[in-house]
Design a protein around this motif. Structure first.
Motif, mmCIF file in Angstrom:
data_model
loop_
_atom_site.group_PDB
_atom_site.id
_atom_site.type_symbol
_atom_site.label_atom_id
_atom_site.label_comp_id
_atom_site.label_asym_id
_atom_site.label_seq_id
_atom_site.Cartn_x
_atom_site.Cartn_y
_atom_site.Cartn_z
ATOM 1 N N ALA A 66 -1.189 -9.655 -12.264
ATOM 2 C CA ALA A 66 -0.431 -10.787 -12.786
ATOM 3 C C ALA A 66 -0.531 -11.964 -11.817
ATOM 4 C CB ALA A 66 1.037 -10.410 -12.983
ATOM 5 N N ILE A 67 -0.367 -13.157 -12.360
ATOM 6 C CA ILE A 67 -0.285 -14.370 -11.550
ATOM 7 C C ILE A 67 0.912 -15.171 -12.043
ATOM 8 C CG2 ILE A 67 -1.400 -16.512 -10.816
ATOM 9 C CD1 ILE A 67 -4.103 -15.151 -11.315
ATOM 10 N N TYR A 78 2.874 -23.586 -5.618
ATOM 11 C CA TYR A 78 3.168 -22.225 -5.162
ATOM 12 C C TYR A 78 2.787 -21.206 -6.236
ATOM 13 C CZ TYR A 78 5.866 -18.177 -3.576
ATOM 14 O OH TYR A 78 6.249 -16.928 -3.167
ATOM 15 N N PHE A 79 2.149 -20.117 -5.819
ATOM 16 C CA PHE A 79 1.767 -19.048 -6.741
ATOM 17 C C PHE A 79 1.962 -17.696 -6.095
ATOM 18 C CE2 PHE A 79 -2.040 -20.325 -4.437
ATOM 19 C CZ PHE A 79 -2.500 -19.125 -3.949
ATOM 20 N N GLU A 80 2.058 -16.685 -6.958
ATOM 21 C CA GLU A 80 2.111 -15.298 -6.527
ATOM 22 C C GLU A 80 1.070 -14.530 -7.328
ATOM 23 O OE1 GLU A 80 6.880 -15.078 -5.521
ATOM 24 O OE2 GLU A 80 6.144 -14.095 -7.339
ATOM 25 N N ILE A 81 0.286 -13.714 -6.648
ATOM 26 C CA ILE A 81 -0.730 -12.888 -7.292
ATOM 27 C C ILE A 81 -0.348 -11.432 -7.059
ATOM 28 C CG2 ILE A 81 -3.164 -12.222 -7.343
ATOM 29 C CD1 ILE A 81 -3.809 -15.026 -6.181
ATOM 30 N N GLU A 82 -0.067 -10.725 -8.140
ATOM 31 C CA GLU A 82 0.201 -9.287 -8.059
ATOM 32 C C GLU A 82 -1.123 -8.570 -8.260
ATOM 33 O OE1 GLU A 82 3.441 -7.919 -10.546
ATOM 34 O OE2 GLU A 82 4.269 -9.955 -10.512
ATOM 35 N N PHE A 83 -1.400 -7.592 -7.401
ATOM 36 C CA PHE A 83 -2.680 -6.887 -7.498
ATOM 37 C C PHE A 83 -2.531 -5.420 -7.132
ATOM 38 C CE2 PHE A 83 -2.378 -8.380 -3.162
ATOM 39 C CZ PHE A 83 -2.927 -7.368 -2.395
ATOM 40 N N SER A 84 -3.481 -4.645 -7.621
ATOM 41 C CA SER A 84 -3.554 -3.228 -7.284
ATOM 42 C C SER A 84 -4.732 -3.013 -6.353
ATOM 43 C CB SER A 84 -3.767 -2.387 -8.548
ATOM 44 O OG SER A 84 -2.627 -2.402 -9.348
ATOM 45 N N PHE A 89 -2.710 0.786 -1.026
ATOM 46 C CA PHE A 89 -1.305 0.841 -1.422
ATOM 47 C C PHE A 89 -0.984 1.926 -2.447
ATOM 48 C CE2 PHE A 89 -2.259 -3.715 -0.482
ATOM 49 C CZ PHE A 89 -1.565 -3.792 0.715
ATOM 50 N N GLY A 90 -1.939 2.806 -2.723
ATOM 51 C CA GLY A 90 -1.687 3.851 -3.714
ATOM 52 C C GLY A 90 -1.370 3.243 -5.073
ATOM 53 N N ASP A 91 -0.307 3.725 -5.695
ATOM 54 C CA ASP A 91 0.085 3.236 -7.018
ATOM 55 C C ASP A 91 0.959 1.989 -6.966
ATOM 56 O OD1 ASP A 91 -1.298 5.270 -8.279
ATOM 57 O OD2 ASP A 91 0.455 6.600 -8.345
ATOM 58 N N ASP A 92 1.330 1.534 -5.769
ATOM 59 C CA ASP A 92 2.190 0.355 -5.642
ATOM 60 C C ASP A 92 1.428 -0.918 -5.969
ATOM 61 O OD1 ASP A 92 4.395 1.853 -4.850
ATOM 62 O OD2 ASP A 92 3.873 1.718 -2.731
ATOM 63 N N ILE A 93 2.144 -1.882 -6.503
ATOM 64 C CA ILE A 93 1.592 -3.204 -6.793
ATOM 65 C C ILE A 93 1.890 -4.094 -5.586
ATOM 66 C CG2 ILE A 93 1.677 -5.218 -8.309
ATOM 67 C CD1 ILE A 93 0.581 -2.746 -9.682
ATOM 68 N N ALA A 94 0.854 -4.693 -5.027
ATOM 69 C CA ALA A 94 0.996 -5.572 -3.867
ATOM 70 C C ALA A 94 1.103 -7.022 -4.333
ATOM 71 C CB ALA A 94 -0.192 -5.395 -2.931
ATOM 72 N N LEU A 95 1.447 -7.890 -3.400
ATOM 73 C CA LEU A 95 1.686 -9.285 -3.719
ATOM 74 C C LEU A 95 1.019 -10.181 -2.680
ATOM 75 C CD1 LEU A 95 3.401 -11.056 -5.689
ATOM 76 C CD2 LEU A 95 5.224 -10.935 -3.996
ATOM 77 N N ALA A 96 0.333 -11.195 -3.171
ATOM 78 C CA ALA A 96 -0.218 -12.241 -2.307
ATOM 79 C C ALA A 96 0.443 -13.540 -2.740
ATOM 80 C CB ALA A 96 -1.730 -12.346 -2.461
ATOM 81 N N VAL A 97 0.945 -14.300 -1.778
ATOM 82 C CA VAL A 97 1.602 -15.566 -2.103
ATOM 83 C C VAL A 97 0.933 -16.693 -1.346
ATOM 84 C CG1 VAL A 97 3.811 -14.456 -2.604
ATOM 85 C CG2 VAL A 97 3.367 -15.310 -0.308
ATOM 86 N N GLY A 98 1.041 -17.879 -1.896
ATOM 87 C CA GLY A 98 0.466 -19.034 -1.238
ATOM 88 C C GLY A 98 0.652 -20.295 -2.050
ATOM 89 N N THR A 99 -0.028 -21.336 -1.600
ATOM 90 C CA THR A 99 -0.018 -22.611 -2.309
ATOM 91 C C THR A 99 -1.444 -23.127 -2.397
ATOM 92 O OG1 THR A 99 0.273 -23.973 -0.332
ATOM 93 C CG2 THR A 99 2.293 -23.212 -1.422
#
Length: 111
Positions: A66-67, A78-84, A89-99
């Protein structure tokens, strides 16, 4: 629509993802942010891979889930990128944030 914002699902360079507009600021600005990320995705995906590698090691195969785009005072570009990234991270969804201005500023598991 979801609360104040909008949600859309679709294909993003081979990944089926969800796009979120916060609705807190101007939707036009948030749509423009997503358009810029999409237009320049080759560069942004390289920056994302480098940020993940720098903070957590080689991500191996990873994909975007997701974005989210935000606007308004203090959230310009500002944005957030959810990624697997199962190798990290196994089954967890990680997050990258930035501008758009500063690039990706933080990567990891939320919380």
């Amino acid at each position: 629509r979801s609360g104040h914002g909008m949600v859309a699902e679709g294909e993003w360079y081979g990944d089926e993802i969800t796009l979120f507009l916060s609705g807190e600021g101007g939707q036009d600005e948030e749509i423009a942010l997503l358009e810029e990320l999409h237009r320049s995705w080759a560069a942004w995906s390289r920056l994302l891979r480098k940020a993940i590698d720098k903070e957590h090691g080689d991500p191996g195969d990873f994909w975007i889930e997701a974005i989210s785009a935000y606007s308004g005072e203090g959230y310009e570009g500002y944005f957030e990128i959810e990624f697997s990234a199962p190798d990290l991270f196994g089954d967890d969804i990680a997050l990258a944030v930035g501008t758009l201005k500063d690039g990706i500023t933080d990567v990891g598991l939320p919380g």
